[in-house]
Design a protein around this motif. Structure first.
Motif, mmCIF file in Angstrom:
data_model
loop_
_atom_site.group_PDB
_atom_site.id
_atom_site.type_symbol
_atom_site.label_atom_id
_atom_site.label_comp_id
_atom_site.label_asym_id
_atom_site.label_seq_id
_atom_site.Cartn_x
_atom_site.Cartn_y
_atom_site.Cartn_z
ATOM 1 N N LEU A 12 0.947 -0.810 -0.096
ATOM 2 C CA LEU A 12 0.126 0.336 0.158
ATOM 3 C C LEU A 12 0.817 0.938 0.376
ATOM 4 C CD1 LEU A 12 -2.415 -1.078 2.813
ATOM 5 C CD2 LEU A 12 -2.485 -1.151 0.203
ATOM 6 N N GLU A 54 -2.871 4.800 10.747
ATOM 7 C CA GLU A 54 -3.145 3.834 11.096
ATOM 8 C C GLU A 54 -4.081 2.644 9.596
ATOM 9 O OE1 GLU A 54 -6.123 1.314 14.454
ATOM 10 O OE2 GLU A 54 -4.986 2.873 14.491
ATOM 11 N N ARG A 55 -4.372 1.189 9.235
ATOM 12 C CA ARG A 55 -4.956 1.126 8.106
ATOM 13 C C ARG A 55 -5.597 -0.263 8.370
ATOM 14 N NH1 ARG A 55 -2.258 2.665 3.471
ATOM 15 N NH2 ARG A 55 -0.485 4.580 4.045
ATOM 16 N N GLN A 56 -7.043 -0.458 7.721
ATOM 17 C CA GLN A 56 -7.038 -1.273 8.382
ATOM 18 C C GLN A 56 -7.523 -2.617 6.831
ATOM 19 O OE1 GLN A 56 -11.403 -0.516 10.177
ATOM 20 N NE2 GLN A 56 -10.170 0.131 11.912
ATOM 21 N N LEU A 57 -7.643 -3.386 6.786
ATOM 22 C CA LEU A 57 -7.591 -4.979 5.999
ATOM 23 C C LEU A 57 -8.539 -5.737 6.430
ATOM 24 C CD1 LEU A 57 -3.555 -5.960 4.978
ATOM 25 C CD2 LEU A 57 -6.002 -3.931 3.812
ATOM 26 N N SER A 91 -6.301 -4.706 12.228
ATOM 27 C CA SER A 91 -5.594 -2.977 11.665
ATOM 28 C C SER A 91 -4.269 -3.152 12.208
ATOM 29 C CB SER A 91 -5.988 -2.308 13.269
ATOM 30 O OG SER A 91 -5.906 -0.728 13.012
ATOM 31 N N ALA A 146 1.655 2.645 9.856
ATOM 32 C CA ALA A 146 1.935 2.761 8.277
ATOM 33 C C ALA A 146 1.903 4.075 7.198
ATOM 34 C CB ALA A 146 0.542 1.718 7.939
ATOM 35 N N PRO A 201 -8.203 -2.524 1.647
ATOM 36 C CA PRO A 201 -7.879 -1.283 2.463
ATOM 37 C C PRO A 201 -9.924 -1.583 2.812
ATOM 38 C CG PRO A 201 -6.429 -1.031 1.056
ATOM 39 C CD PRO A 201 -8.100 -1.826 0.259
ATOM 40 N N HIS A 252 -11.997 1.397 1.344
ATOM 41 C CA HIS A 252 -10.912 2.440 0.974
ATOM 42 C C HIS A 252 -11.870 3.425 -0.490
ATOM 43 C CE1 HIS A 252 -12.294 -1.428 -1.763
ATOM 44 N NE2 HIS A 252 -11.146 -0.538 -2.803
#
Length: 610
Positions: A58, A64-67, A109, A113, A151, A154
């Motif tokens: 990414l 902070e990212r969430q997949l 999470s 990032a 994501p 997204h």
């Protein structure tokens, strides 16, 4: 013979040009992957253990990212693909290990990032085509939504890159995406996650062929033993089908299209539509007994190119991969696709008029023989599709099939439109209207009500009663009120048929044929057959589809041997065939067919307006 000096210079110049070209292609591929918002790498890491390694790169962004892993795809079933995920890890762009926190069963999470990151995990894949994701020593097949996280939240038009790695030397890749990179590399791009995961992937030592028709190129990829099918016959049938359907729609929204087939020696069946391709599975055993078997499902799936993929109810948009999506329109999106698919088989000359009317009578009989046709409407069946994974729901007393009733409703709507306009308008005009007003404008039709409104717009007639009584309601259909307009009558005939004394259902995703009920006092019950047994063989033949063909040649009293799986035990059950009364629905000419009725029938079966 050694080249002359001038020739040597020319060869050296050409070699330099090739090197520059390959370098430019490699740089272009790297740039495509580097510039993509999401870059996926799928490694065929461990075929014997069905393990796929996925890496997701990414771009820099929030700290902070969430997949999210989709919970459903291909089938209208919540299958929770996260159950197969192993060992989720993450690293920053500089290689620093980042903390990963599981938020719920399908969401992870990652913190730290902001400068970009790469997430890696393994996923177990052993659900066969066309509805699954599978890696083994024979091949890899992926519905990508079943292995690729995205994501959460997204932007829907984030660009994607896909690279497939660690293939055996004899394998190649087929996928309906734009290819980038050097020959022998398998790198692809897609304008969005939706487009990416609407592109099935086959990696194996498959055979392929292609043909041109109507200005488009069709690629045909087959993963099967060469002795189990005839590629030339398959292409000949496909050429007729695509020609008939593109002519019927007077449209071709693509330049290239991929047909992807699997003909395994074992349980198989079904097709899955995609925007620029379809994946179809038919048992080699069935294909051996019925060489036309792929044609019917191919005609259905190809017409999904328009109906479902482009002519689409608003209730299915935007796609929500995390929750069920409820629609009342599957009777139209799936069932009426069957209407047109079978029209195409007739118009392509693959079946004749007699065969078509026999098929239609059979579909009507199947609906009428289910008691639930008096309690569940076509719209309710569409809504309840999410219950189809449960055996009790599929009982004849509980539910109907929106494919079957939808196909019937498509035919009756066609006949009613012709009657209302004295033959000037038809179902074909309805689809042209939907294609022009919705598909080509990037819009989706209202659900419910959109199809009724479109029929009124095309004909000027009011179809409210038709939709209220037969689509949204459970009123018995007065079939002959419709069929007499084309000089036909539907007759119900009683006949005795051999009966094994039990019923079966197909479990989801090629999981087998399950005995759903056993008639009390029947010979099979006395022999010990139980509801819940998985039926594997009938008289030594593997069970790969509907039960009826396995008993078609039997008569009452014939001995039958079943092989069933009960828990972890395989059992042999022997009994004598019984007999039962059934209804057969047959379409025949009425007495004294008029020239007007005959002309209307001819136009109907040809898919033409009068």
């Amino acid at each position: 013979r050694a080249p002359a000096p001038a020739a040597k210079l020319a060869l050296l110049f050409l070699a330099c040009l090739c090197l520059v070209s390959l370098t430019t292609q490699a740089q272009s591929a790297s740039q495509s992957a580097a510039s993509a918002d999401i870059a996926y790498t799928v490694s065929l890491a461990d075929p014997p253990h069905h393990l796929v390694r996925v890496s997701i790169a990414l771009q820099p962004g929030p700290d902070e990212r969430q997949l999210q892993m989709p919970v459903w795809n291909a089938l209208y079933e919540v299958r929770d693909f996260a159950q197969y995920v192993l060992d989720v890890t993450a690293k920053s762009a500089s290689g620093q290990v980042l903390p990963v926190t599981e938020l719920d069963k399908t969401t992870w999470s990652i913190s730290g990032a902001a400068q970009g990151l790469t997430v890696t995990y393994d996923i177990y894949a052993d659900a066969p085509a066309p509805f699954g994701a599978q890696l083994n020593e024979h091949h890899a097949y992926f519905n990508l939504a079943e292995i690729l996280m995205y994501p959460a939240g997204h932007t829907r038009d984030w660009s994607c890159a896909l690279r497939v790695e660690q293939l055996p030397a004899t394998w190649t890749v087929a996928v309906p995406l734009h290819s980038v990179g050097r020959p022998g590399e398998y790198a692809f791009t897609a304008p969005s996650y939706d487009r990416l995961v609407d592109s099935p992937v086959e990696a194996s030592a498959f055979r392929e062929a292609d043909f041109d028709a109507g200005g488009a190129t069709y690629r045909v990829v087959v993963d099967a033993a060469p002795a189990d099918y005839d590629m030339n016959a398959l292409i000949a049938a496909l050429r007729k089908i695509v020609t008939a359907e593109t002519a019927w729609m007077n449209d071709r929204p693509f330049d290239q299209y991929l047909f992807l087939y699997h003909f395994p020696r074992g349980p198989a069946g079904g097709g899955m539509e995609h925007a620029y391709s379809t994946a179809i599975s038919t048992s080699a055993d069935r294909l051996r007994n019925d060489s036309t078997a792929p044609a019917a499902v191919s005609a259905h799936e190809f017409f999904h190119l328009w109906n479902v993929k482009r002519i689409r109810p608003q209730t299915l948009e935007p796609i929500d991969y995390a929750h069920e999506m409820y629609t009342r329109a599957l009777w139209f999106s799936e069932g009426v696709t069957s209407t047109v698919g079978n029209y195409a088989l007739l118009q392509a000359g693959i079946i004749d008029e007699r065969g078509y009317l026999r098929h239609l009578g059979g579909v009507i009989g199947t609906l009428q023989d289910r008691p639930a046709h008096l309690t569940q409407s076509a719209e309710e069946s569409s809504l309840d599709t999410w219950l189809e994974r449960y055996p009790f729901y599929r009982q004849p007393e509980r539910s109907i099939d929106y494919y079957g009733k939808g196909e019937i409703l498509g035919v009756l709507l066609d006949l009613k439109m012709r009657e209302a306009t004295h033959g000037a308008k038809s179902l074909r005009d309805l689809f042209h209207y939907l294609n022009d007003e919705y598909a080509k404008k990037g819009r989706f039709f209202p659900d419910p009500g959109g199809i009724a409104d479109a029929a009124k717009a095309v004909t000027g007639a009011d179809f409210a009663e038709f939709f209220r009584e037969y689509v949204g309601g459970t009123t018995e259909i007065p079939y002959n009120n419709f069929f007499q307009t084309v000089g036909l009558t539907l007759n119900r005939q009683m006949r005795l048929v051999p009966d094994p004394g039990f019923r079966t259902i197909r479990a989801g995703n090629n999981e087998g044929t399950v005995v759903s009920s056993v008639d009390e006092g029947s010979n099979s019950a006395k022999a010990g057959l139980l509801a819940g047994d998985i039926l594997e063989e009938v008289d030594g033949a593997p069970v790969t589809g509907p039960l009826q063909p396995y008993f078609a040649a039997t008569t009452a009293g014939d001995r039958v041997t079943l092989r069933v799986l009960r828990g972890s035990k395989r059992l042999t059950i022997r009994f004598a065939m019984g007999v039962r009364q059934t209804h057969e629905y047959v379409l025949t000419d009425i007495a004294n067919v008029t020239p007007e009725q005959r002309a209307r029938r001819q136009a109907w079966l040809k898919g033409e307006d009068q």
